[in-house]
Scaffold this active site. Sequence first.
Site, PDB file in Angstrom:
ATOM      1  N   GLU A   9       0.880   5.383   9.932  1.00 15.66           N
ATOM      2  CA  GLU A   9       1.432   3.956  10.104  1.00 15.66           C
ATOM      3  C   GLU A   9       1.491   3.679  11.680  1.00 15.66           C
ATOM      4  OE1 GLU A   9       1.070   1.228   9.946  1.00 15.66           O
ATOM      5  OE2 GLU A   9       1.692  -0.239   8.077  1.00 15.66           O
ATOM      6  N   ASP A  10       0.939   2.586  12.298  1.00 12.52           N
ATOM      7  CA  ASP A  10       1.174   2.019  13.376  1.00 12.52           C
ATOM      8  C   ASP A  10       2.407   1.530  13.845  1.00 12.52           C
ATOM      9  OD1 ASP A  10       0.859  -0.815  11.868  1.00 12.52           O
ATOM     10  OD2 ASP A  10      -0.953  -1.446  13.135  1.00 12.52           O
ATOM     11  N   ASP A  54       7.819  -2.418  10.587  1.00 18.77           N
ATOM     12  CA  ASP A  54       8.330  -3.370  11.151  1.00 18.77           C
ATOM     13  C   ASP A  54       9.830  -3.867  10.361  1.00 18.77           C
ATOM     14  OD1 ASP A  54       9.566  -6.223  12.134  1.00 18.77           O
ATOM     15  OD2 ASP A  54       7.668  -7.071  12.093  1.00 18.77           O
ATOM     16  N   PHE A  56       6.998  -8.992  19.879  1.00 18.83           N
ATOM     17  CA  PHE A  56       5.553  -8.777  19.294  1.00 18.83           C
ATOM     18  C   PHE A  56       4.623  -7.928  19.787  1.00 18.83           C
ATOM     19  CE2 PHE A  56       1.044  -9.480  18.183  1.00 18.83           C
ATOM     20  CZ  PHE A  56       0.599  -9.473  17.012  1.00 18.83           C
ATOM     21  N   ARG A 108      -7.473  -4.523  19.776  1.00 14.30           N
ATOM     22  CA  ARG A 108      -7.104  -3.419  18.884  1.00 14.30           C
ATOM     23  C   ARG A 108      -8.223  -1.692  20.045  1.00 14.30           C
ATOM     24  NH1 ARG A 108      -5.898  -3.860  13.845  1.00 14.30           N
ATOM     25  NH2 ARG A 108      -6.494  -5.845  12.793  1.00 14.30           N
TER      26      ARG A 108
HETATM   27  P1  IMP Z   1       6.128  -4.732   7.681  1.00 18.02           P
HETATM   28  O1  IMP Z   1       5.448  -5.301   6.563  1.00 18.02           O
HETATM   29  O2  IMP Z   1       6.756  -5.518   8.193  1.00 18.02           O
HETATM   30  O3  IMP Z   1       7.164  -3.062   7.914  1.00 18.02           O
HETATM   31  O4  IMP Z   1       5.128  -4.651   9.210  1.00 18.02           O
HETATM   32  C1  IMP Z   1       4.389  -3.518   9.376  1.00 18.02           C
HETATM   33  C2  IMP Z   1       2.814  -3.904   9.788  1.00 18.02           C
HETATM   34  O5  IMP Z   1       2.962  -5.498  10.043  1.00 18.02           O
HETATM   35  C3  IMP Z   1       2.333  -3.103  10.067  1.00 18.02           C
HETATM   36  O6  IMP Z   1       1.120  -1.608   9.914  1.00 18.02           O
HETATM   37  C4  IMP Z   1       1.479  -3.920  11.329  1.00 18.02           C
HETATM   38  O7  IMP Z   1      -0.048  -3.803  11.428  1.00 18.02           O
HETATM   39  C5  IMP Z   1       1.770  -5.228  11.428  1.00 18.02           C
HETATM   40  N1  IMP Z   1       3.240  -5.634  12.699  1.00 18.02           N
HETATM   41  C6  IMP Z   1       4.402  -5.517  12.646  1.00 18.02           C
HETATM   42  N2  IMP Z   1       4.818  -5.726  14.028  1.00 18.02           N
HETATM   43  C7  IMP Z   1       3.617  -5.403  15.230  1.00 18.02           C
HETATM   44  C8  IMP Z   1       3.522  -5.724  16.105  1.00 18.02           C
HETATM   45  O8  IMP Z   1       4.850  -5.905  16.911  1.00 18.02           O
HETATM   46  N3  IMP Z   1       2.140  -6.170  16.668  1.00 18.02           N
HETATM   47  C9  IMP Z   1       0.669  -5.668  15.613  1.00 18.02           C
HETATM   48  N4  IMP Z   1       1.458  -5.822  14.596  1.00 18.02           N
HETATM   49  C10 IMP Z   1       2.539  -5.625  13.945  1.00 18.02           C
HETATM   50 MG    MG Z   2      -0.332  -0.934  10.093  1.00 16.89          MG
END
Ligand code: IMP
Ligand code: MG
Length: 177
Positions: free
Chosen positions: A101-102, A105, A154, A167
């Site tokens: 994963e990138d 959050d 962010f 990206r």
């Molecule tokens: P989660 O489901 O809340 O854990 O969010 C995960 C996904 O949200 C990641 O795979 C990202 O693609 C996107 N995401 C969360 N935070 C950021 C950020 O700070 N910048 C860009 N994408 C984010």
């Molecule tokens: Mg992602």
Amino acid sequence: MTMIQLHDKTFNIYIPHDKIQNRVKAIATEIQLNHAIPVHFVVVLNGAFMFASDLVKALEMHCKVSFIKVSSYEGLESTGVIKLKTDLATDIKGEHVIIIEDIIDSGNTVEFLMRHLSTKSPKSVEVCTLLFKPDAFQKNYQIDYCAFEIPNDFVVGYGMDYNQMGRNLKDLYVYKS
Ligand code: IMP
Ligand code: MG
């Protein structure tokens, strides 16, 4: 560049490329120490493509690489609803899977993916992420490999976007409101 503009927002330099590469190499070493037999990386599109590319190049072991596409984010916010856009095209039955994963959050996306992948009978599923926001995390599963823990800001660049832009940046940038 110390500052960039994407759409309506300005972002400041956060983690430079060489610092990212050092952590990527360290994680590749960790994965190698933990796995004697080939692993199957499942790369979460779109954001993880650049991290995954550098990580598998740093590995000195054979591996499989597949892709899965989900979405949850719009602009700066998670919508909380995870959509499976493109499922895996390859079999993971009986294999050691590592999700790449990138950023983690709230933790929703990876939880969704772990559930989804476990229905395909892998031998094990681990999680590897470039970035982790501990203050936003609402789950309690283990994150096996993490390059950087960051505050609840962010970020864009190195695969990650703000409304599809940013990206291709090789460094990470942060938005401070
Ligand atoms: P989660 O489901 O809340 O854990 O969010 C995960 C996904 O949200 C990641 O795979 C990202 O693609 C996107 N995401 C969360 N935070 C950021 C950020 O700070 N910048 C860009 N994408 C984010
Ligand atoms: Mg992602």
